[in-house]
Design a protein around this motif. Structure first.
Motif: not given
Length: 56
Positions: A18-20, A26-32
């Motif tokens: 899920c988004r949250n 740390p995964l956010a940078q790669q996902a975005f």
């Protein structure tokens, strides 16, 4: 697309998050970065975006 709408049995998906579960990790940078690349380079998505363009 909500994570609950994705099939957990897909060979393309290792784990549905899920988004949250991603934001502020740390995964956010790669996902975005992946999402930005798709928005900037996929002609099928560009057709849906119309005149809106992502700045890369």
């Amino acid at each position: 697309m909500p994570a609950r709408a994705l099939s957990p049995n897909s060979s393309l998906i290792g784990k549905v998050l899920c988004r949250n579960d991603v934001v502020s990790t740390p995964l956010a940078q790669q996902a975005f970065a992946i999402a930005d690349a798709v928005l900037a380079q996929d002609d099928r998505v560009a057709e849906l975006l119309g005149s809106w363009k992502i700045q890369v």
